[in-house]
Write an enzyme that holds these catalytic residues in place. Sequence first.
Site, PDB file in Angstrom:
ATOM      1  N   ASN A   9       0.865  -1.187   0.000  1.00 44.30           N
ATOM      2  CA  ASN A   9       0.000   0.000   0.000  1.00 44.30           C
ATOM      3  C   ASN A   9       0.903   1.238   0.000  1.00 44.30           C
ATOM      4  O   ASN A   9       1.468   1.585   1.029  1.00 44.30           O
ATOM      5  CB  ASN A   9      -0.893  -0.031   1.250  1.00 44.30           C
ATOM      6  CG  ASN A   9      -1.716   1.240   1.400  1.00 44.30           C
ATOM      7  OD1 ASN A   9      -1.878   1.998   0.440  1.00 44.30           O
ATOM      8  ND2 ASN A   9      -2.238   1.469   2.596  1.00 44.30           N
ATOM      9  N   TRP A  10       0.988   1.867  -1.164  1.00 45.56           N
ATOM     10  CA  TRP A  10       1.907   3.006  -1.290  1.00 45.56           C
ATOM     11  C   TRP A  10       1.369   4.266  -0.611  1.00 45.56           C
ATOM     12  O   TRP A  10       2.105   5.213  -0.405  1.00 45.56           O
ATOM     13  CB  TRP A  10       2.160   3.319  -2.763  1.00 45.56           C
ATOM     14  CG  TRP A  10       3.015   2.316  -3.468  1.00 45.56           C
ATOM     15  CD1 TRP A  10       3.579   1.187  -2.938  1.00 45.56           C
ATOM     16  CD2 TRP A  10       3.413   2.365  -4.846  1.00 45.56           C
ATOM     17  NE1 TRP A  10       4.301   0.543  -3.904  1.00 45.56           N
ATOM     18  CE2 TRP A  10       4.213   1.226  -5.078  1.00 45.56           C
ATOM     19  CE3 TRP A  10       3.154   3.234  -5.909  1.00 45.56           C
ATOM     20  CZ2 TRP A  10       4.781   0.961  -6.336  1.00 45.56           C
ATOM     21  CZ3 TRP A  10       3.708   2.968  -7.155  1.00 45.56           C
ATOM     22  CH2 TRP A  10       4.510   1.843  -7.360  1.00 45.56           C
ATOM     23  N   LYS A  11       0.065   4.287  -0.334  1.00 43.65           N
ATOM     24  CA  LYS A  11      -0.560   5.521   0.191  1.00 43.65           C
ATOM     25  C   LYS A  11      -0.262   6.675  -0.782  1.00 43.65           C
ATOM     26  O   LYS A  11      -0.206   6.441  -1.977  1.00 43.65           O
ATOM     27  CB  LYS A  11      -0.079   5.789   1.615  1.00 43.65           C
ATOM     28  CG  LYS A  11      -0.161   4.530   2.482  1.00 43.65           C
ATOM     29  CD  LYS A  11       0.024   4.771   3.934  1.00 43.65           C
ATOM     30  CE  LYS A  11      -0.095   3.432   4.666  1.00 43.65           C
ATOM     31  NZ  LYS A  11      -0.101   3.559   6.110  1.00 43.65           N
ATOM     32  N   HIS A  95      -9.451   1.475   4.311  1.00 48.30           N
ATOM     33  CA  HIS A  95      -8.208   1.628   5.085  1.00 48.30           C
ATOM     34  C   HIS A  95      -8.483   2.581   6.251  1.00 48.30           C
ATOM     35  O   HIS A  95      -9.261   3.525   6.130  1.00 48.30           O
ATOM     36  CB  HIS A  95      -7.084   2.165   4.196  1.00 48.30           C
ATOM     37  CG  HIS A  95      -5.762   2.136   4.894  1.00 48.30           C
ATOM     38  ND1 HIS A  95      -5.377   3.110   5.781  1.00 48.30           N
ATOM     39  CD2 HIS A  95      -4.757   1.224   4.860  1.00 48.30           C
ATOM     40  CE1 HIS A  95      -4.175   2.797   6.259  1.00 48.30           C
ATOM     41  NE2 HIS A  95      -3.773   1.665   5.715  1.00 48.30           N
ATOM     42  N   GLU A  97      -6.917   4.974   7.418  1.00 49.68           N
ATOM     43  CA  GLU A  97      -6.705   6.404   7.117  1.00 49.68           C
ATOM     44  C   GLU A  97      -7.909   6.994   6.388  1.00 49.68           C
ATOM     45  O   GLU A  97      -8.273   8.148   6.596  1.00 49.68           O
ATOM     46  CB  GLU A  97      -5.415   6.560   6.299  1.00 49.68           C
ATOM     47  CG  GLU A  97      -4.187   6.318   7.167  1.00 49.68           C
ATOM     48  CD  GLU A  97      -2.994   5.729   6.431  1.00 49.68           C
ATOM     49  OE1 GLU A  97      -2.965   5.782   5.187  1.00 49.68           O
ATOM     50  OE2 GLU A  97      -2.094   5.210   7.122  1.00 49.68           O
ATOM     51  N   GLU A 167      -5.818  -4.856  10.252  1.00 50.61           N
ATOM     52  CA  GLU A 167      -4.756  -3.887  10.511  1.00 50.61           C
ATOM     53  C   GLU A 167      -5.028  -3.161  11.825  1.00 50.61           C
ATOM     54  O   GLU A 167      -5.799  -2.183  11.845  1.00 50.61           O
ATOM     55  CB  GLU A 167      -4.686  -2.857   9.378  1.00 50.61           C
ATOM     56  CG  GLU A 167      -4.315  -3.436   8.042  1.00 50.61           C
ATOM     57  CD  GLU A 167      -3.631  -2.402   7.155  1.00 50.61           C
ATOM     58  OE1 GLU A 167      -2.513  -2.670   6.721  1.00 50.61           O
ATOM     59  OE2 GLU A 167      -4.205  -1.328   6.931  1.00 50.61           O
ATOM     60  N   GLY A 173       2.330   2.089  10.665  1.00 48.96           N
ATOM     61  CA  GLY A 173       3.333   3.146  10.540  1.00 48.96           C
ATOM     62  C   GLY A 173       4.026   3.485  11.844  1.00 48.96           C
ATOM     63  O   GLY A 173       4.688   4.517  11.945  1.00 48.96           O
ATOM     64  N   SER A 212       3.128  -2.371  10.229  1.00 49.58           N
ATOM     65  CA  SER A 212       4.579  -2.466  10.474  1.00 49.58           C
ATOM     66  C   SER A 212       5.172  -3.818  10.073  1.00 49.58           C
ATOM     67  O   SER A 212       6.090  -4.314  10.728  1.00 49.58           O
ATOM     68  CB  SER A 212       4.903  -2.134  11.933  1.00 49.58           C
ATOM     69  OG  SER A 212       4.537  -0.788  12.217  1.00 49.58           O
ATOM     70  N   GLY A 233       2.746  -1.252   4.232  1.00 55.63           N
ATOM     71  CA  GLY A 233       2.842   0.168   3.912  1.00 55.63           C
ATOM     72  C   GLY A 233       4.288   0.562   3.653  1.00 55.63           C
ATOM     73  O   GLY A 233       4.819   0.359   2.561  1.00 55.63           O
ATOM     74  N   GLY A 234       4.945   1.090   4.666  1.00 52.60           N
ATOM     75  CA  GLY A 234       6.290   1.637   4.519  1.00 52.60           C
ATOM     76  C   GLY A 234       7.271   0.724   3.802  1.00 52.60           C
ATOM     77  O   GLY A 234       8.015   1.166   2.909  1.00 52.60           O
TER      78      GLY A 234
HETATM   79  P1  PGA Z   1       2.763   0.120   7.578  1.00 59.21           P
HETATM   80  O1  PGA Z   1       1.335   0.439   6.915  1.00 59.21           O
HETATM   81  O2  PGA Z   1       3.243  -1.174   6.999  1.00 59.21           O
HETATM   82  O3  PGA Z   1       3.640   1.284   7.171  1.00 59.21           O
HETATM   83  O4  PGA Z   1       2.557   0.042   9.050  1.00 59.21           O
HETATM   84  C1  PGA Z   1       0.399  -0.574   6.732  1.00 59.21           C
HETATM   85  C2  PGA Z   1      -0.862  -0.008   6.107  1.00 59.21           C
HETATM   86  O5  PGA Z   1      -1.249   1.122   6.422  1.00 59.21           O
HETATM   87  O6  PGA Z   1      -1.499  -0.687   5.288  1.00 59.21           O
END
Ligand code: PGA
Length: 251
Positions: A9-11, A95, A97, A167, A173, A212, A233-234
């Site tokens: 997930n690049w956001k 998600h 966010e 999640e 994050g 994470s 994500g990251g």
């Molecule tokens: P993260 O993000 O791996 O950076 O914790 C996961 C996500 O938001 O899908």
Amino acid sequence: MRTPLIAGNWKMHKTVAEAERFISGLLPLVYAADGVDLAICVPFTDLQAMVDSTRGSRVSVYAQNMHQAPEGAFTGEVSAAMLSEIDVHGVVLGHSERREYFNETDAVLAEKLLAARSAGLAAILCVGETGQQRDEDETEAVLTAQLDRGLALLDAEALAELVIAYEPIWAIGTGAVATAEQAQEACAFVRSRVAAVHAEAAESTRILYGGSVKSDNAAELLGLPDVDGALVGGASLEPESFAAIAAAAVS
Ligand code: PGA
């Protein structure tokens, strides 16, 4: 029986030029990664370029949101048909966010899941609790509400093909990854909620852990019986770390 899925997930990261650099770095690394499905969930502006650059590879391309209506006066939004027309494979929905900053509700997500399905898009539905909810022992109640409402419009076939990403918001994050026990317990609980709607379908539903996930913790998480992959994500922003997580899914 369930093929693991590693979805990045690049956001709101990567211009088209940056996305092209990423994919030319990734494809040689995952060329031989048998037994795992790979997806990148990219900003709208990167979709066409990534669909073109991944054609014929084992990487599929997902959007990070879409509107539930087929068309209409919804300035700034994109429909499921607009995504499927350009060969986008699927979409990430709900998600945390988007739930937090863009007011996505479970009722709207139920409609989005149906719209995605009708347009032939795969879907990854995200669910999860905040740190406070976990501390107050509300994790199962939160997941139950999100799933019971979110899945309300799907039939058994759609449930079987759906991907659900558990999640925990406190792990997104933050570097604070769930323990293996917490991840297994929550993912098994998610599967039990799907089973409450349709027992047989729940055996096929893929449930991902997200929060994470990195190359050094992936193998343990991906080895858990009810964890069928990861939403990353990251660590999905660099080809090397994303490929290392994909490798952990099949080792
Ligand atoms: P993260 O993000 O791996 O950076 O914790 C996961 C996500 O938001 O899908």
